[in-house]
Write an enzyme that holds these catalytic residues in place. Structure first.
Site, short mmCIF file in Angstrom:
data_model
loop_
_atom_site.label_atom_id
_atom_site.label_comp_id
_atom_site.label_asym_id
_atom_site.label_seq_id
_atom_site.Cartn_x
_atom_site.Cartn_y
_atom_site.Cartn_z
N CYS B 97 1.30 5.78 9.92
CA CYS B 97 0.72 5.82 8.59
C CYS B 97 0.02 4.47 8.42
O CYS B 97 0.55 3.44 8.85
CB CYS B 97 1.82 5.99 7.55
N ASN B 202 2.05 9.82 -1.29
CA ASN B 202 1.32 8.62 -1.73
C ASN B 202 0.02 8.40 -0.96
O ASN B 202 -0.58 7.34 -1.09
CB ASN B 202 2.23 7.39 -1.63
N PHE B 204 -3.93 8.64 -0.07
CA PHE B 204 -5.07 8.67 -1.00
C PHE B 204 -6.38 8.31 -0.32
O PHE B 204 -6.41 7.72 0.75
CB PHE B 204 -4.82 7.69 -2.16
N HIS B 328 1.10 0.83 9.42
CA HIS B 328 2.31 0.20 8.86
C HIS B 328 3.59 0.99 9.14
O HIS B 328 4.62 0.71 8.52
CB HIS B 328 2.14 -0.14 7.37
N PRO B 377 -2.27 -1.69 -0.54
CA PRO B 377 -2.53 -0.85 -1.71
C PRO B 377 -1.48 -1.11 -2.79
O PRO B 377 -0.30 -1.29 -2.48
CB PRO B 377 -2.39 0.57 -1.16
N GLY B 378 -1.93 -1.12 -4.03
CA GLY B 378 -0.99 -1.26 -5.14
C GLY B 378 -0.70 0.11 -5.71
O GLY B 378 0.03 0.89 -5.12
N HIS B 403 3.42 -4.00 3.03
CA HIS B 403 2.43 -2.92 3.24
C HIS B 403 1.98 -2.27 1.95
O HIS B 403 1.07 -1.44 1.96
CB HIS B 403 3.01 -1.86 4.17
N GLY B 406 5.56 -1.00 -3.19
CA GLY B 406 6.97 -0.59 -3.18
C GLY B 406 7.28 0.21 -4.43
O GLY B 406 6.86 -0.14 -5.53
N LYS B 479 -5.93 12.08 -4.67
CA LYS B 479 -4.56 12.15 -4.18
C LYS B 479 -4.28 13.55 -3.63
O LYS B 479 -4.87 14.53 -4.08
CB LYS B 479 -3.58 11.89 -5.34
#
Lengths: 160, 480
Positions: B97, B202, B204, B328, B377-378, B403, B406, B479
């Protein structure tokens, strides 16, 4: 939705008119994924019901019509391994063969082997809305145990 | 049972070695982040990882750590190549991923009026969601075997991207030593219709604007300019990778007794790297990693086609350039200094990104002077970051970075928090055009479900493990 009688065109897991069967389970939270806690009257029922929980969490059991059946055979080192292997087979059937099941019956059960008959239908995107993307079955916090009263319990976490 | 933590400095905490732990644990975190980390079992998982045979240094946790299964997400562990183990749980189900970032000549003002059309075109161009089918075409097993051997080279040879892209992908988009025979028929079956698809959860596609540049000299080298539009993809190896992990967890579960290994969590199942089982998994993992790079490369081609249609410009006029592509969820053999001596180790990065410093031979030539780019990414409502690796990261954490942000809320908790809210409209009010395939995805992935990514990357920067280069603001998001 109106459900046809169970076993209508399947190979007879249940008699026609048997009330809709729902396994006794609750969804368990995990910080990034999701799991279930399942209770059943016997070891065989526990494995059969675990497959139904998977389909219930996926699209909802009441949205699946029993039209065709499939026999699944798995082996495992122990009950936990049998559980992971069985549910992993269900994921493959969903993803590769695009079949969903709503009835399950254990045909043969041994300490390290399980034969299960499942009854369901091909995915119909007009009726089957995938609530979850269940991608794998983990060994994390996995448990399959017998209770003192003879009933059984399982705890399973999915990767989604 | 709680986990003892000893403060080393404001951003570093130690889990002392005790009982059967082979090394101590080390957690990079601010005090604020630590409060949420303590809410789940991630610190117990850091401690469990410290039991892996052959582990060296510390069982490491990045500041975005949260509870996974077996390994924590945001965990790094290095094991000796010569006698250490490899653990599929240390890589995770979604092998390789990762995230890639594409820069463009467009500015925010060029795209702002057409974002609705763009997000619709991206949504249509790249299959997304649970069980999404391929954006390419259904592949036979013989073609899939080439994909898992060639990685990103395969879609480039089939018209998605060009050879220059390969220079800007970790490992050139292909891990050598992948073995197609180590991948099961079931894994191929799950992957045959999934090349060029986003998946769910998650993952995107995101159009972003460079909102702030913190290190202009580095940003120049990376091709980032304030106000410029960039495009990000976060996805992995889909069902093929998940099946490889599932298959080899079973193999490892059986191998543990053979090699006399006992561990506190069954999901950590492992085998010696140099054993038959360890080598078979490693070769299959590389194959799945290559599928993931081919997947992101194919999706890039599909997505850029959407940009071309919406803006009526070709790839050249759009000024498209792949900045970099990082994984990651991976295990790699790398050379690191351990207790003063150079050593070849198998670095497991589970929800952690390689972040090599300037002048490292594996840092891409184009970035050799500034360090390897890392994308963090946030969430879809706030921001993401571009970092670069630093020498300190090699000393402290095997050249690794966090990565992402979280998770803060479980998916169930996020669904409850999102009930009754019009999240798509809320995000639009914040300037983010969003489309999601899944009925629950928007709630599960809403900004409040994640930690503050700015706090996460500030820990990495304060410790000089990585440096912050730029902050990116989302303006359109698809998404699964």
């Amino acid at each position: 939705m109106t459900r046809p009688p169970h076993g209508a065109a399947c190979s007879g897991l249940f008699e026609a008119g048997v009330p809709f069967y729902r396994p006794d389970y609750n969804v368990v939270e995990h910080p990034s994924d999701v799991g279930f806690e399942l209770r059943a009257s016997s070891r065989a029922r526990l494995f059969a019901d675990a497959t139904l929980v998977y389909y219930d969490m996926l699209v909802g059991l009441d949205r699946i019509v029993p039209r065709l059946d499939r026999v699944v055979e798995v082996t495992g080192l122990d009950d936990g391994d049998l559980m992971v292997t069985l549910l992993s087979e269900c994921i493959i059937l969903t993803e590769v063969e695009q079949i969903l099941f709503c009835q399950a019956r254990v045909e043969e059960i041994q300490p390290d082997r399980l034969v299960l008959r499942l009854c369901g239908e091909p995915v119909d995107e007009t009726r089957h809305v995938f609530e979850l993307g269940i991608k794998a079955v983990t060994y994390h916090a996995l448990s399959v145990t017998a209770n003192a009263d003879g009933s059984w319990r399982a705890h399973v976490v999915f990767d989604i | 049972m709680g986990v003892n933590l000893r403060k080393i400095n404001d951003w570093t905490w130690e889990i002392p070695r005790e009982a059967d732990m082979l090394v101590s644990g080390r957690v990079f975190s601010s005090a604020a982040l630590l409060a949420s980390i303590r809410d789940d079992l991630s610190l117990e998982q850091v401690r469990n990882v410290a039991h892996l045979p052959g582990i060296v240094g510390h069982s490491l946790a990045m500041p975005d750590i949260h509870q996974g299964y077996g390994f924590p997400i945001g965990g790094v562990a290095a094991t000796r190549e010569v006698d250490g183990v490899i653990s599929p749980g240390g890589v995770g189900y979604d092998i390789n991923c990762g995230v890639r970032l594409v820069t463009m000549a467009l500015d925010e003002r060029d795209v702002s009026a057409r974002l609705d059309a763009l997000v619709g075109a991206l949504y249509a161009a790249v299959p997304a969601g649970v069980g999404a089918s391929s954006g390419f075409r259904k592949l036979g097993e013989s073609e899939l075997r080439k994909v898992v051997t060639e990685g990103a080279r395969w879609p480039v040879a089939h018209g998605h991207g060009d050879a220059d892209d390969l220079l800007h992908i970790e490992e050139g988009g292909c891990l050598e030593g992948a073995e197609p025979d180590a991948v099961s028929a079931q894994a191929y079956a799950r992957g045959r219709e999934q090349l060029g698809s986003l998946g769910s959860g998650n993952h995107f596609l995101e159009v972003e604007v460079v909102d702030e540049v913190f290190r202009p000299d580095v940003a120049d080298v990376l091709g980032l300019r304030k106000g410029g539009v960039v495009f990000a993809i976060h996805s992995g190896s889909r069902g093929l990778g998940h099946q490889v992990c599932t298959d080899y967890l079973r193999v490892m579960d059986r191998a543990m007794a053979k090699y006399g290994i006992t561990l506190p969590d069954r999901q950590l199942a492992c085998a010696p790297l140099r054993s038959e089982e360890g080598q078979a998994y490693f070769r299959a993992m590389k194959a799945a990693a290559n599928f993931a790079w081919a997947n992101r490369q194919t999706m890039t081609g599909l997505a850029l086609g959407a940009f071309e249609r919406v803006f009526g410009m070709g790839r050249g006029a759009l000024g498209v350039r792949l900045l970099y592509d990082v994984c990651h969820n991976i295990a790699k053999i790398e050379e690191h200094v351990v207790e003063g001596a150079s050593m070849r180790v198998c670095v497991h990065r589970k929800g952690a990104t390689r972040a090599f410093p300037p002048h490292h031979p594996l840092t891409p030539v184009a970035y050799r002077e500034v360090g390897q780019p890392v994308f963090i990414p946030g969430d879809m409502g706030r921001c993401s970051y571009v970092l670069v690796g630093q020498p300190r990261g090699m000393e402290e954490c095997f050249g690794s970075s966090c990565h992402g942000a979280g998770r803060l809320l479980s998916r169930q908790a996020a669904l409850k928090a999102g009930a009754g809210r019009r999240l798509q409209e809320e995000l639009l009010e914040r300037g983010v055009h969003v489309r999601a395939r899944g009925v629950k995805t928007l709630a599960e992935e809403m900004p409040e479900a994640y930690k503050d990514v700015s706090e996460v990357v500030s820990v990495m920067d304060a410790l000089n493990l990585t440096h912050i280069v730029a902050r990116l603001r989302p303006i359109a998001c698809v998404k699964g």
